[in-house]
Design a protein around this motif. Structure first.
Motif, PDB file in Angstrom:
ATOM      1  N   MET A  68       0.849  -1.186   0.000  1.00 44.29           N
ATOM      2  CA  MET A  68       0.000   0.000   0.000  1.00 44.29           C
ATOM      3  C   MET A  68       0.884   1.235   0.000  1.00 44.29           C
ATOM      4  N   SER A  69       0.346   2.316  -0.473  1.00 41.44           N
ATOM      5  CA  SER A  69       1.138   3.536  -0.455  1.00 41.44           C
ATOM      6  C   SER A  69       0.274   4.720  -0.017  1.00 41.44           C
ATOM      7  N   ILE A  70       0.941   5.847   0.155  1.00 47.76           N
ATOM      8  CA  ILE A  70       0.293   7.066   0.610  1.00 47.76           C
ATOM      9  C   ILE A  70       0.166   8.020  -0.572  1.00 47.76           C
ATOM     10  N   TYR A  71      -1.004   8.638  -0.711  1.00 47.10           N
ATOM     11  CA  TYR A  71      -1.219   9.688  -1.694  1.00 47.10           C
ATOM     12  C   TYR A  71      -0.929  11.019  -1.004  1.00 47.10           C
ATOM     13  N   VAL A  72      -0.133  11.860  -1.641  1.00 43.27           N
ATOM     14  CA  VAL A  72       0.182  13.181  -1.112  1.00 43.27           C
ATOM     15  C   VAL A  72      -0.230  14.202  -2.166  1.00 43.27           C
ATOM     16  N   GLY A  73      -1.261  14.978  -1.863  1.00 47.24           N
ATOM     17  CA  GLY A  73      -1.774  15.938  -2.833  1.00 47.24           C
ATOM     18  C   GLY A  73      -1.553  17.378  -2.411  1.00 47.24           C
ATOM     19  N   ASN A  74      -1.812  18.268  -3.356  1.00 49.09           N
ATOM     20  CA  ASN A  74      -1.666  19.712  -3.190  1.00 49.09           C
ATOM     21  C   ASN A  74      -0.210  20.098  -2.933  1.00 49.09           C
ATOM     22  N   LEU A  75       0.697  19.415  -3.649  1.00 52.38           N
ATOM     23  CA  LEU A  75       2.124  19.693  -3.489  1.00 52.38           C
ATOM     24  C   LEU A  75       2.556  20.902  -4.310  1.00 52.38           C
ATOM     25  N   SER A  76       3.583  21.566  -3.825  1.00 55.91           N
ATOM     26  CA  SER A  76       4.226  22.627  -4.584  1.00 55.91           C
ATOM     27  C   SER A  76       4.846  22.009  -5.837  1.00 55.91           C
ATOM     28  N   TYR A  77       4.842  22.758  -6.928  1.00 54.73           N
ATOM     29  CA  TYR A  77       5.464  22.259  -8.160  1.00 54.73           C
ATOM     30  C   TYR A  77       6.987  22.298  -8.079  1.00 54.73           C
ATOM     31  N   GLU A  78       7.524  22.833  -6.978  1.00 55.65           N
ATOM     32  CA  GLU A  78       8.969  22.907  -6.773  1.00 55.65           C
ATOM     33  C   GLU A  78       9.497  21.730  -5.952  1.00 55.65           C
TER      34      GLU A  78
ATOM     35  N   ASP B 298      13.771  14.200  -2.879  1.00 57.88           N
ATOM     36  CA  ASP B 298      14.533  14.331  -1.630  1.00 57.88           C
ATOM     37  C   ASP B 298      13.721  15.063  -0.562  1.00 57.88           C
ATOM     38  N   ASP B 299      12.994  16.129  -0.966  1.00 59.82           N
ATOM     39  CA  ASP B 299      12.152  16.857  -0.009  1.00 59.82           C
ATOM     40  C   ASP B 299      11.149  15.911   0.636  1.00 59.82           C
ATOM     41  N   LEU B 300      10.471  15.136  -0.191  1.00 61.12           N
ATOM     42  CA  LEU B 300       9.455  14.215   0.331  1.00 61.12           C
ATOM     43  C   LEU B 300      10.079  13.116   1.177  1.00 61.12           C
ATOM     44  N   THR B 301      11.194  12.575   0.718  1.00 68.10           N
ATOM     45  CA  THR B 301      11.860  11.507   1.468  1.00 68.10           C
ATOM     46  C   THR B 301      12.252  12.004   2.858  1.00 68.10           C
ATOM     47  N   GLN B 302      12.837  13.191   2.933  1.00 70.95           N
ATOM     48  CA  GLN B 302      13.256  13.726   4.234  1.00 70.95           C
ATOM     49  C   GLN B 302      12.064  13.958   5.160  1.00 70.95           C
ATOM     50  N   THR B 303      10.978  14.502   4.613  1.00 68.95           N
ATOM     51  CA  THR B 303       9.804  14.793   5.441  1.00 68.95           C
ATOM     52  C   THR B 303       9.161  13.509   5.957  1.00 68.95           C
ATOM     53  N   PHE B 304       8.974  12.527   5.082  1.00 67.22           N
ATOM     54  CA  PHE B 304       8.319  11.289   5.497  1.00 67.22           C
ATOM     55  C   PHE B 304       9.238  10.406   6.332  1.00 67.22           C
ATOM     56  N   ALA B 305      10.552  10.568   6.208  1.00 61.82           N
ATOM     57  CA  ALA B 305      11.500   9.771   6.998  1.00 61.82           C
ATOM     58  C   ALA B 305      11.383  10.065   8.484  1.00 61.82           C
ATOM     59  N   GLU B 306      10.790  11.202   8.836  1.00 61.42           N
ATOM     60  CA  GLU B 306      10.566  11.502  10.256  1.00 61.42           C
ATOM     61  C   GLU B 306       9.583  10.511  10.888  1.00 61.42           C
ATOM     62  N   TYR B 307       8.837   9.784  10.064  1.00 59.77           N
ATOM     63  CA  TYR B 307       7.801   8.860  10.558  1.00 59.77           C
ATOM     64  C   TYR B 307       8.145   7.401  10.302  1.00 59.77           C
TER      65      TYR B 307
ATOM     66  N   ALA C 195       2.107   0.850  10.103  1.00 58.85           N
ATOM     67  CA  ALA C 195       2.137   1.749  11.266  1.00 58.85           C
ATOM     68  C   ALA C 195       2.854   3.052  10.921  1.00 58.85           C
ATOM     69  N   GLU C 196       3.942   2.951  10.161  1.00 60.23           N
ATOM     70  CA  GLU C 196       4.667   4.154   9.746  1.00 60.23           C
ATOM     71  C   GLU C 196       3.823   4.998   8.794  1.00 60.23           C
ATOM     72  N   GLU C 197       3.138   4.327   7.875  1.00 65.33           N
ATOM     73  CA  GLU C 197       2.248   5.043   6.958  1.00 65.33           C
ATOM     74  C   GLU C 197       1.158   5.774   7.729  1.00 65.33           C
ATOM     75  N   SER C 198       0.550   5.093   8.682  1.00 63.21           N
ATOM     76  CA  SER C 198      -0.519   5.704   9.477  1.00 63.21           C
ATOM     77  C   SER C 198      -0.013   6.911  10.261  1.00 63.21           C
ATOM     78  N   ALA C 199       1.178   6.799  10.834  1.00 62.32           N
ATOM     79  CA  ALA C 199       1.752   7.909  11.603  1.00 62.32           C
ATOM     80  C   ALA C 199       2.001   9.119  10.688  1.00 62.32           C
ATOM     81  N   ALA C 200       2.520   8.872   9.497  1.00 60.05           N
ATOM     82  CA  ALA C 200       2.790   9.962   8.552  1.00 60.05           C
ATOM     83  C   ALA C 200       1.489  10.618   8.097  1.00 60.05           C
ATOM     84  N   ILE C 201       0.483   9.805   7.804  1.00 62.35           N
ATOM     85  CA  ILE C 201      -0.813  10.345   7.365  1.00 62.35           C
ATOM     86  C   ILE C 201      -1.412  11.212   8.460  1.00 62.35           C
ATOM     87  N   GLU C 202      -1.418  10.696   9.676  1.00 64.65           N
ATOM     88  CA  GLU C 202      -2.008  11.430  10.799  1.00 64.65           C
ATOM     89  C   GLU C 202      -1.291  12.759  11.041  1.00 64.65           C
ATOM     90  N   ALA C 203       0.031  12.747  10.936  1.00 68.51           N
ATOM     91  CA  ALA C 203       0.807  13.956  11.216  1.00 68.51           C
ATOM     92  C   ALA C 203       0.762  14.981  10.084  1.00 68.51           C
TER      93      ALA C 203
END
Length: 93
Positions: A1-11, A15-24, A53-61
Motif C-alpha cells: 500500500m502507499s500514501i497519496y500526497v496531494g496539493n504539493l508545490s510544483y517545486e 529528496d524533499d518528500l523523502t526527508q519529510t516522510f522519513a521523520e515517521y 504503522a509508519e504510513e498511518s503515523a505519517a498520514i495522521e501527522a
C-alpha cells in the motif's frame, strides 16, 4: 500500500518528500508523476513506507499540515483502476 500526497508545490523534489516522510519511518519509494506533454510535476506524489504503522503515523501527522506554502492532502492511496477501452473508432466486427 502507499500514501497519496496531494496539493504539493510544483517545486518539490523526491529528496524533499523523502526527508519529510522519513521523520515517521523508513521510506521505501517516492513517485512524483509528471505531465506527459510538458514534463512538469502534476502536484501530487505517492510515498511507500516500510510498515502500515509508519504510513498511518505519517498520514495522521501530515494530512492538513502546511508544507512549502501549501496545505497537504495526505491519505491512503486508492488502488489504481484499470481503464477499459471505450469507443474504438472505425472498428469492424
Amino acid at each position: 500500500m502507499s500514501i497519496y500526497v496531494g496539493n504539493l508545490s510544483y517545486e518539490v523534489t523526491q529528496d524533499d518528500l523523502t526527508q519529510t516522510f522519513a521523520e515517521y519511518g523508513k521510506v521505501k519509494r517516492v513517485q512524483l508523476p509528471t505531465d506527459r506533454e510538458t514534463g512538469r510535476l502534476r502536484g501530487f506524489a505517492f510515498v511507500e513506507m516500510e510498515t502500515d504503522a509508519e504510513e498511518s503515523a505519517a498520514i495522521e501527522a501530515l494530512d492538513g499540515a502546511e508544507w512549502m506554502g501549501r496545505d497537504l492532502k495526505v491519505n491512503k492511496a486508492k488502488p489504481r483502476e484499470e481503464k477499459g477501452s471505450f469507443g474504438g473508432g472505425n472498428r469492424r466486427y
